[in-house]
Design a protein around this motif. Structure first.
Motif, PDB file in Angstrom:
ATOM      1  N   LEU A  62     -11.853   4.645  -4.541  1.00 48.82           N
ATOM      2  CA  LEU A  62     -10.473   4.358  -4.929  1.00 48.82           C
ATOM      3  C   LEU A  62     -10.470   3.370  -6.094  1.00 48.82           C
ATOM      4  CD1 LEU A  62      -8.888   3.981  -1.380  1.00 48.82           C
ATOM      5  CD2 LEU A  62      -8.748   5.953  -2.918  1.00 48.82           C
ATOM      6  N   THR A  63      -9.605   3.619  -7.072  1.00 51.65           N
ATOM      7  CA  THR A  63      -9.636   2.823  -8.299  1.00 51.65           C
ATOM      8  C   THR A  63      -8.444   1.894  -8.424  1.00 51.65           C
ATOM      9  OG1 THR A  63     -10.824   4.606  -9.407  1.00 51.65           O
ATOM     10  CG2 THR A  63      -9.826   2.938 -10.816  1.00 51.65           C
ATOM     11  N   THR A  64      -7.219   2.410  -8.274  1.00 46.20           N
ATOM     12  CA  THR A  64      -6.003   1.618  -8.452  1.00 46.20           C
ATOM     13  C   THR A  64      -5.175   1.622  -7.182  1.00 46.20           C
ATOM     14  OG1 THR A  64      -4.619   3.463  -9.204  1.00 46.20           O
ATOM     15  CG2 THR A  64      -5.932   2.322 -10.889  1.00 46.20           C
ATOM     16  N   ILE A  65      -4.217   0.698  -7.090  1.00 46.64           N
ATOM     17  CA  ILE A  65      -3.309   0.679  -5.950  1.00 46.64           C
ATOM     18  C   ILE A  65      -2.459   1.942  -5.925  1.00 46.64           C
ATOM     19  CG2 ILE A  65      -1.541  -0.638  -7.202  1.00 46.64           C
ATOM     20  CD1 ILE A  65      -2.364  -0.635  -3.404  1.00 46.64           C
ATOM     21  N   LEU A  66      -2.189   2.530  -7.093  1.00 44.36           N
ATOM     22  CA  LEU A  66      -1.392   3.760  -7.134  1.00 44.36           C
ATOM     23  C   LEU A  66      -2.128   4.883  -6.401  1.00 44.36           C
ATOM     24  CD1 LEU A  66      -0.212   3.648 -10.869  1.00 44.36           C
ATOM     25  CD2 LEU A  66       0.837   2.588  -8.866  1.00 44.36           C
ATOM     26  N   GLU A  67      -3.416   5.004  -6.655  1.00 41.60           N
ATOM     27  CA  GLU A  67      -4.220   6.028  -5.987  1.00 41.60           C
ATOM     28  C   GLU A  67      -4.304   5.751  -4.491  1.00 41.60           C
ATOM     29  OE1 GLU A  67      -8.739   7.948  -6.263  1.00 41.60           O
ATOM     30  OE2 GLU A  67      -8.274   6.062  -7.299  1.00 41.60           O
ATOM     31  N   LYS A  68      -4.551   4.495  -4.130  1.00 36.15           N
ATOM     32  CA  LYS A  68      -4.659   4.126  -2.725  1.00 36.15           C
ATOM     33  C   LYS A  68      -3.341   4.395  -1.989  1.00 36.15           C
ATOM     34  CE  LYS A  68      -5.942   0.230   0.267  1.00 36.15           C
ATOM     35  NZ  LYS A  68      -6.332  -1.199   0.322  1.00 36.15           N
ATOM     36  N   SER A  69      -2.220   4.059  -2.627  1.00 39.73           N
ATOM     37  CA  SER A  69      -0.917   4.206  -1.984  1.00 39.73           C
ATOM     38  C   SER A  69      -0.565   5.665  -1.734  1.00 39.73           C
ATOM     39  CB  SER A  69       0.167   3.556  -2.851  1.00 39.73           C
ATOM     40  OG  SER A  69       0.019   2.157  -2.892  1.00 39.73           O
ATOM     41  N   GLU A 120       0.804  -1.216   0.000  1.00 42.95           N
ATOM     42  CA  GLU A 120       0.000   0.000   0.000  1.00 42.95           C
ATOM     43  C   GLU A 120       0.840   1.272   0.000  1.00 42.95           C
ATOM     44  OE1 GLU A 120      -3.231  -0.134   2.768  1.00 42.95           O
ATOM     45  OE2 GLU A 120      -3.786  -2.173   2.171  1.00 42.95           O
ATOM     46  N   ILE A 121       2.138   1.129  -0.309  1.00 45.24           N
ATOM     47  CA  ILE A 121       2.922   2.311  -0.696  1.00 45.24           C
ATOM     48  C   ILE A 121       3.388   2.164  -2.142  1.00 45.24           C
ATOM     49  CG2 ILE A 121       3.692   2.813   1.644  1.00 45.24           C
ATOM     50  CD1 ILE A 121       6.525   1.714   0.531  1.00 45.24           C
ATOM     51  N   TYR A 122       2.959   1.091  -2.806  1.00 43.10           N
ATOM     52  CA  TYR A 122       3.370   0.839  -4.182  1.00 43.10           C
ATOM     53  C   TYR A 122       2.853   1.949  -5.097  1.00 43.10           C
ATOM     54  CZ  TYR A 122       4.384  -1.812  -8.424  1.00 43.10           C
ATOM     55  OH  TYR A 122       4.890  -2.230  -9.636  1.00 43.10           O
ATOM     56  N   GLY A 123       3.757   2.615  -5.765  1.00 40.81           N
ATOM     57  CA  GLY A 123       3.394   3.772  -6.579  1.00 40.81           C
ATOM     58  C   GLY A 123       3.641   5.082  -5.866  1.00 40.81           C
ATOM     59  N   ALA A 124       3.911   4.996  -4.551  1.00 38.12           N
ATOM     60  CA  ALA A 124       4.253   6.185  -3.766  1.00 38.12           C
ATOM     61  C   ALA A 124       5.638   6.063  -3.151  1.00 38.12           C
ATOM     62  CB  ALA A 124       3.225   6.397  -2.658  1.00 38.12           C
ATOM     63  N   GLU A 125       6.327   4.959  -3.429  1.00 42.15           N
ATOM     64  CA  GLU A 125       7.638   4.743  -2.790  1.00 42.15           C
ATOM     65  C   GLU A 125       8.660   5.799  -3.201  1.00 42.15           C
ATOM     66  OE1 GLU A 125       7.848   2.255  -6.568  1.00 42.15           O
ATOM     67  OE2 GLU A 125       6.357   2.736  -5.039  1.00 42.15           O
ATOM     68  N   HIS A 126       8.476   6.409  -4.369  1.00 47.00           N
ATOM     69  CA  HIS A 126       9.414   7.457  -4.787  1.00 47.00           C
ATOM     70  C   HIS A 126       9.340   8.672  -3.856  1.00 47.00           C
ATOM     71  CE1 HIS A 126       5.596   8.551  -6.625  1.00 47.00           C
ATOM     72  NE2 HIS A 126       6.046   9.771  -6.836  1.00 47.00           N
ATOM     73  N   LEU A 127       8.170   8.883  -3.265  1.00 44.83           N
ATOM     74  CA  LEU A 127       8.042   9.983  -2.305  1.00 44.83           C
ATOM     75  C   LEU A 127       8.806   9.676  -1.021  1.00 44.83           C
ATOM     76  CD1 LEU A 127       4.213  10.725  -2.705  1.00 44.83           C
ATOM     77  CD2 LEU A 127       6.139  11.812  -3.905  1.00 44.83           C
ATOM     78  N   LEU A 128       8.907   8.400  -0.674  1.00 47.49           N
ATOM     79  CA  LEU A 128       9.612   8.000   0.545  1.00 47.49           C
ATOM     80  C   LEU A 128      11.116   7.917   0.332  1.00 47.49           C
ATOM     81  CD1 LEU A 128       7.174   5.286   1.962  1.00 47.49           C
ATOM     82  CD2 LEU A 128       7.228   7.747   2.388  1.00 47.49           C
ATOM     83  N   THR A 129      11.568   7.454  -0.845  1.00 48.60           N
ATOM     84  CA  THR A 129      13.015   7.431  -1.080  1.00 48.60           C
ATOM     85  C   THR A 129      13.580   8.852  -1.085  1.00 48.60           C
ATOM     86  OG1 THR A 129      12.767   7.436  -3.508  1.00 48.60           O
ATOM     87  CG2 THR A 129      12.903   5.283  -2.404  1.00 48.60           C
ATOM     88  N   ALA A 130      12.773   9.811  -1.541  1.00 50.22           N
ATOM     89  CA  ALA A 130      13.238  11.205  -1.522  1.00 50.22           C
ATOM     90  C   ALA A 130      13.415  11.710  -0.095  1.00 50.22           C
ATOM     91  CB  ALA A 130      12.248  12.100  -2.276  1.00 50.22           C
ATOM     92  N   ARG A 131      12.757  11.042   0.851  1.00 52.23           N
ATOM     93  CA  ARG A 131      12.873  11.426   2.263  1.00 52.23           C
ATOM     94  C   ARG A 131      13.888  10.568   3.015  1.00 52.23           C
ATOM     95  NH1 ARG A 131       6.775  11.017   4.146  1.00 52.23           N
ATOM     96  NH2 ARG A 131       7.773  11.252   6.199  1.00 52.23           N
ATOM     97  N   ALA A 132      14.512   9.614   2.342  1.00 50.29           N
ATOM     98  CA  ALA A 132      15.455   8.721   3.010  1.00 50.29           C
ATOM     99  C   ALA A 132      16.697   9.486   3.455  1.00 50.29           C
ATOM    100  CB  ALA A 132      15.857   7.583   2.076  1.00 50.29           C
ATOM    101  N   VAL A 133      17.161   9.194   4.677  1.00 50.20           N
ATOM    102  CA  VAL A 133      18.322   9.918   5.215  1.00 50.20           C
ATOM    103  C   VAL A 133      19.591   9.594   4.455  1.00 50.20           C
ATOM    104  CG1 VAL A 133      17.390  10.212   7.532  1.00 50.20           C
ATOM    105  CG2 VAL A 133      18.642   8.110   6.974  1.00 50.20           C
ATOM    106  N   ASP A 134      19.629   8.453   3.768  1.00 50.42           N
ATOM    107  CA  ASP A 134      20.796   8.117   2.941  1.00 50.42           C
ATOM    108  C   ASP A 134      20.366   7.128   1.861  1.00 50.42           C
ATOM    109  OD1 ASP A 134      20.694   5.559   4.235  1.00 50.42           O
ATOM    110  OD2 ASP A 134      22.016   6.306   5.824  1.00 50.42           O
ATOM    111  N   ARG A 135      21.270   6.885   0.922  1.00 50.87           N
ATOM    112  CA  ARG A 135      20.955   6.003  -0.210  1.00 50.87           C
ATOM    113  C   ARG A 135      20.679   4.569   0.260  1.00 50.87           C
ATOM    114  NH1 ARG A 135      21.740   5.945  -5.922  1.00 50.87           N
ATOM    115  NH2 ARG A 135      20.796   3.985  -6.607  1.00 50.87           N
ATOM    116  N   ALA A 136      21.424   4.116   1.253  1.00 49.74           N
ATOM    117  CA  ALA A 136      21.239   2.744   1.723  1.00 49.74           C
ATOM    118  C   ALA A 136      19.823   2.528   2.250  1.00 49.74           C
ATOM    119  CB  ALA A 136      22.266   2.422   2.803  1.00 49.74           C
TER     120      ALA A 136
END
Length: 501
Positions: free
Chosen positions: A354-361, A302-318
């Motif tokens: 809600l229609t797709t997992i992208l919208e839900k995520s 349920e973050i599938y399609g929104a994970e790019h928003l979380l990687t941008a918030r990651a404290v480091d690449r790892a």
């Protein structure tokens, strides 16, 4: 209230705040069909195959040309697998300094952890000992606990696995982490582990692997060693009876809000989840992080399609890469089981708009607030860092919350739009309604109404503050609606991974 809500200037759709009849005017377009409340209306023409945006992000692709005013839903919006580029650490917004150090009344435990409840847990190592564990716990009702006011209850944690599995690998390790997490949870003042004796999930292995030591408030027993079910129940009741005065000696005392680990959860989502309750819970999470506490998001599908928003918030690449590794694992997991990541939205989710997992995520990820992502954890792995973290889990609420509690979360905040009847032990669940209509219908189940963000003029920030302050009161002992109704005895569901043999 306007007939529709547009969430971002780049959006191709708006969300109807009430049913729109054919011919109704809204945001400069005319409804070409009945648009149910919470569903999407097209604001502009969308060519077949073109991406369609909501929250300023892609939520799907037009399966055929869509005209302005059309109802946008499963009949004309298609899912495509995520294949995006990721940025790391480009959206780091530390929580603003707290104006004051907040506190709550909690139970201080040896080692520094703090509990928000004081349960005695009866934990079954295998389904074969589930009846014994349940019977032991059920021997202690309100009458038996009357003289122990500091004990919140005796709760059985039983499950459907523990044998017929490999003695190594993902499934076994996940179950052992759950067992350890509950056995050492700060909300448990005493623990009795009950096994059969011949199962794969041996209690002795758990004690050795995690360094658990037996004592007056931590004991173990096997049915085969005790010589039968009846005697095991009798002996177990004796052990709990001896634990009660010791557990009752614990007292609530002032503890810093930094000792709180909050499980961020949603279930029975609707179109308003990502508009009202989830963003408000995200604000509450930011306030807790500012105090030095932890907010733990889960439900990887349920973050599938929104994970790019979380990687941008990651404290480091790892940290960002660990999150993407989970996404790839889930893509493979669903594919080899002949499923799709888009199987996640339930019929209720779709009925709610809600229609797709992208919208839900995109709506679900809002529960995590805005602060940096400090850690990514395996299912039921101990959360060791303060701040906003992510734990791998299914989107199935009981299994997900079980993992979050095992990871150390001592509170659960659960948003719902359709109306989910959920509660948990030993960590209490605060239920947050996304819309006022459902809140009014299920007021006995809902603790907070976030629907007034939409229809009462309340700001997301103010509602987030309300949720945060309510969480502090719950942490101090105020009972939630789910606790009042006795929920939590059947919601312990460890995630079963791998072959059953």
């Amino acid at each position: 209230m306007q007939p529709v809500v547009t969430l971002d200037p780049a959006d191709d759709v708006a969300v109807a705040t009430r049913p729109l009849e054919v011919g109704a005017q809204a945001s400069g377009v005319t409804a070409a069909a009945l648009i149910p409340r919470g569903h999407k209306i097209a604001l502009r023409a969308i060519a077949q195959g073109a991406p369609l945006r909501k929250f300023g992000q892609v939520i799907g692709y037009a399966s055929h040309a869509i005209a302005p005013g059309e109802h946008v839903h499963v009949h004309n919006l298609a899912f495509r697998a995520v294949a995006g580029e990721y940025a790391f650490g480009t959206d780091l917004r530390p929580a603003p300094a707290a104006a004051q150090a907040d506190s709550f009344m909690g139970f201080r435990r040896e080692g520094g952890a703090v509990g928000t409840r004081n349960f005695i847990a009866v934990i079954a190592s295998v389904n074969c000992s589930a009846t014994a564990a349940r019977a032991i716990a059920q021997a202690f009702g309100p009458a038996e606990l009357r003289d122990f006011p500091n004990v919140d209850g005796v709760a059985a944690f039983i499950h459907g696995t523990g044998c017929g599995m490999a003695d190594s690998g993902e499934g076994f390790e996940a179950l052992q982490r759950v067992m350890w997490g509950y056995a050492r949870h700060p909300n448990c003042g005493g623990v009795l582990m009950v096994g059969l004796g011949c199962e794969m999930n041996q209690i002795d292995w758990l004690l050795e692997a995690y360094g658990l030591k037996q004592g007056p408030l931590f004991q173990v027993m096997n049915i085969q060693d005790v010589a039968g079910l009846r005697r095991t129940i009798e002996k177990g009741v004796e052990k709990i009876r001896a634990m009660l005065p010791l557990a009752n000696a614990a007292r609530r005392e002032p503890c810093p809000a930094s000792a709180l680990k909050l499980a961020l959860q949603c279930g029975g989502s609707d179109a308003w989840s990502g508009v009202t309750a989830n963003p408000a819970l995200g604000r509450a999470c930011d306030l807790l992080v500012a105090q030095g506490g932890a907010g733990v998001l889960a439900e990887t599908p349920e973050i599938y399609g929104a994970e790019h928003l979380l990687t941008a918030r990651a404290v480091d690449r790892a940290t960002g890469d660990k999150l993407l590794e989970l996404i790839r694992w889930w893509e493979d997991y669903t594919a080899r089981n002949r499923g799709s990541m888009d199987n996640n939205p339930s019929p209720g989710n779709k009925k709610g708009g809600l229609t797709t997992i992208l919208e839900k995520s995109l709506g679900a990820a809002a529960k995590g607030g805005t602060t940096p992502l400090t850690g990514v954890y395996k299912y039921a792995e101990p959360v060791t860092k303060p701040g906003f973290g992510f734990m791998d889990s299914p989107g199935y609420d009981p299994a997900s919350v079980t993992g979050q509690i095992a990871s150390g979360c001592n509170l659960v905040a659960f948003t719902t739009g359709r109306g989910s009847a959920f509660g948990s032990k030993p960590a209490p669940t605060l239920k947050i309604a996304t819309n006022s209509e459902m809140y009014g219908r299920m007021v006995e189940d809902m603790d907070v109404n976030a629907g007034d963000i939409l229809d009462g003029g309340v700001s997301v920030d103010d509602k987030g503050r309300e949720i945060y302050e309510t969480l502090l009161r719950v942490a101090s002992g105020e009972r939630t609606k789910s606790e009042a109704q006795g929920l939590g005895d059947y919601e312990f569901v460890p995630w079963s991974i791998g072959a059953v043999m």
